[in-house]
Every structure is written in C-alpha cells, then in structure tokens.
Design an enzyme around this catalytic site. Structure first.
Site, mmCIF file in Angstrom:
data_model
loop_
_atom_site.group_PDB
_atom_site.id
_atom_site.type_symbol
_atom_site.label_atom_id
_atom_site.label_comp_id
_atom_site.label_asym_id
_atom_site.label_seq_id
_atom_site.Cartn_x
_atom_site.Cartn_y
_atom_site.Cartn_z
ATOM 1 C CB SER A 65 -1.024 -0.035 1.209
ATOM 2 O OG SER A 65 -1.421 -1.291 1.473
HETATM 3 N N1 SAH Z 1 -0.866 -4.924 3.923
HETATM 4 C C1 SAH Z 1 0.052 -5.135 2.977
HETATM 5 C C2 SAH Z 1 -0.675 -4.717 1.482
HETATM 6 C C3 SAH Z 1 -1.835 -5.887 1.487
HETATM 7 S S1 SAH Z 1 -2.347 -6.149 -0.450
HETATM 8 C C4 SAH Z 1 1.270 -4.597 2.942
HETATM 9 O O1 SAH Z 1 1.498 -3.776 4.086
HETATM 10 O O2 SAH Z 1 2.119 -4.714 2.191
HETATM 11 C C5 SAH Z 1 -3.608 -7.040 -0.111
HETATM 12 C C6 SAH Z 1 -3.380 -8.594 0.558
HETATM 13 O O3 SAH Z 1 -4.569 -9.293 0.851
HETATM 14 C C7 SAH Z 1 -2.689 -9.421 -0.595
HETATM 15 O O4 SAH Z 1 -1.398 -9.977 -0.266
HETATM 16 C C8 SAH Z 1 -3.566 -10.632 -0.601
HETATM 17 O O5 SAH Z 1 -3.088 -11.747 -1.156
HETATM 18 C C9 SAH Z 1 -4.291 -10.635 0.357
HETATM 19 N N2 SAH Z 1 -5.934 -11.127 0.558
HETATM 20 C C10 SAH Z 1 -6.657 -10.996 -0.211
HETATM 21 N N3 SAH Z 1 -7.899 -11.799 0.018
HETATM 22 C C11 SAH Z 1 -7.283 -12.487 1.328
HETATM 23 C C12 SAH Z 1 -8.117 -13.488 1.987
HETATM 24 N N4 SAH Z 1 -9.317 -13.923 1.853
HETATM 25 N N5 SAH Z 1 -7.281 -13.732 3.210
HETATM 26 C C13 SAH Z 1 -6.275 -13.440 3.316
HETATM 27 N N6 SAH Z 1 -5.453 -12.461 2.517
HETATM 28 C C14 SAH Z 1 -6.012 -11.906 1.382
#
Ligand code: SAH
Length: 218
Positions: A65
């Site tokens: 992000s």
């Molecule tokens: N917080 C992260 C950015 C997140 S991007 C950082 O600091 O870099 C969003 C993430 O959510 C992705 O890696 C994706 O794989 C995950 N995601 C999406 N759906 C999900 C689910 N149902 N359970 C766990 N993770 C999930």
C-alpha cells in the site's frame, strides 16, 4: 555525512513530510514509520522507489500500500501498547511491521504462502519477534487467537465479514475498505459496543479485493 547517507536522510525527511501533509499527524505512528524502512519489503526493481508515497507491485500480483494510506489506517486504528492486533492481508509485511512497534502482539494472515514466507524472512531480519504470519483465508479471521483488540483489513470486501466482526472485543476497533467496485472503495471504522457495532466512513481508498480460499503462488 557521505553522499549516500545524506541522500537517505533527505529522502526520509521528504517521506515523513509527505505523510504529514496527507494527514498522518499521530506522533507514535510517524515515529514507527520513521523506524521501519520500507525498502526491505519491496523486492526487485521497484526497491529504489521505496520512499515515494506510492503503492508498488510485489509478488503474486499484489501491491504494497501507499505509505500515507498505511499511516492513515494505523492512525484510525488507535492501537494501544497492550493490544493484540489481527491484520488480514500480509502482502509485503510492511503494515504488520509498523503495527508491531505500536502493539503487543500482531497476527497477520495472507492467502498466498509465498507472501507469508517472504514477510516472515523480513520480520526475522528486522528482529520483529512479536509478529506471527499465517497462510489462511482471512475472511474467517483467526478463531484460535480471537478475540482481538484491533482488526485491520488491507483488502476490500463488499461488507465487513461476519467472522471478523464476531472476533472483535467489545470496545475493539476494526478498520477496513468496503465497496462493490474494484477501483474505489470506502475506508470505514467499526467500533464494537456493548450492544452492537458503530460504523463511520473515513475516506475513499483503492485496495485489491479480498478473495476466497488460498492463492496459487506465482
Ligand atoms: N498490508 C499489505 C498490503 C496488502 S495487499 C502490506 O503492508 O504490504 C492485500 C493482500 O491481501 C494481498 O497480499 C492478498 O493476497 C491478501 N488477501 C486478499 N484476500 C485475502 C483473504 N481472503 N485472506 C487473506 N489474505 C487475503
């Protein structure tokens, strides 16, 4: 100072300035973001852009992000030193690392095994032992460790998932993006009260979707 050290100091100052100018004003959050270098969380050829206030691509087609959004979400979560926090969407691990300086214990969940493995490596290198990273579908939360003081979801769902609402302590806070669109969602804050949940809308944001099941590593 050497040119390199000078350069890094300047970039870091600009980074903190960008955070402040976008509304990250909580000093505890700013201090944590000053301490945790974003560089190690970005592998490959985007690593030289770590100090820019931009989302960047990471493995498995996901994104780390934008720092100001990380700051605003962390600020909205109002984490206290003794809190146990659940993060859904480990991604690069950057957000979890920031939280780890502000709370007692962090659980972070991602549906990609590879992202969890790589994030664990960075946590170990940076010596952040209070983070546990787990591969799972975060829509169901983490029933074994529940309830949580704070829950942060960093992928967008249409609505706040029921299991996450149920795993929030009374008085607890959850921050998450919700909406039906893939291109813009609303960041909301949910506070669990004695007799229900209070919702308020914070700002428009853009996150990858919260998907069902485990992902196939790429
Ligand atoms: N917080 C992260 C950015 C997140 S991007 C950082 O600091 O870099 C969003 C993430 O959510 C992705 O890696 C994706 O794989 C995950 N995601 C999406 N759906 C999900 C689910 N149902 N359970 C766990 N993770 C999930």
């Amino acid at each position: 100072m050497s040119d390199d050290a000078d350069d890094i100091a300047t970039r870091k100052m600009q980074f903190l300035y960008a955070l402040r100018s976008k509304g990250v004003t909580d000093n505890r959050v700013l201090t944590a973001m000053e301490k945790i270098d974003r560089g190690p969380f970005i592998r490959g050829h985007f690593s030289d852009r770590a100090y820019e206030d931009m989302p960047l691509p990471i493995a498995c087609g996901q994104t780390i992000s934008q720092p100001s959004v990380v700051g605003l979400m962390t600020q909205a979560l109002n984490v206290r030193p003794r809190d146990t926090v659940l993060e859904i969407g480990t991604g690069s691990g950057y957000q979890a690392a920031i939280l780890s300086l502000l709370a007692r214990r962090i659980y972070t969940v991602d549906r990609y095994r590879r992202l969890v493995r790589e994030a664990r490596d960075v946590f170990e290198t940076l010596d952040l032992p209070n983070i546990t990273a787990i591969t799972a579908d975060g829509s169901f939360g983490l029933p074994d460790q529940a309830p949580f003081d704070r829950i942060l979801v960093t992928a967008a769902a249409e609505d706040a998932p029921g299991p996450l609402l149920a795993q929030l302590k009374i008085g607890g806070i959850m921050v998450l993006p919700v909406g039906q669109s893939d291109t813009v969602q609303t960041l909301i804050r949910v506070v669990r009260t004695e007799d229900g949940y209070d919702y308020d809308e914070l700002r428009p944001v853009r996150f990858v979707p919260l998907l069902e099941g485990l992902g196939r590593d790429t």
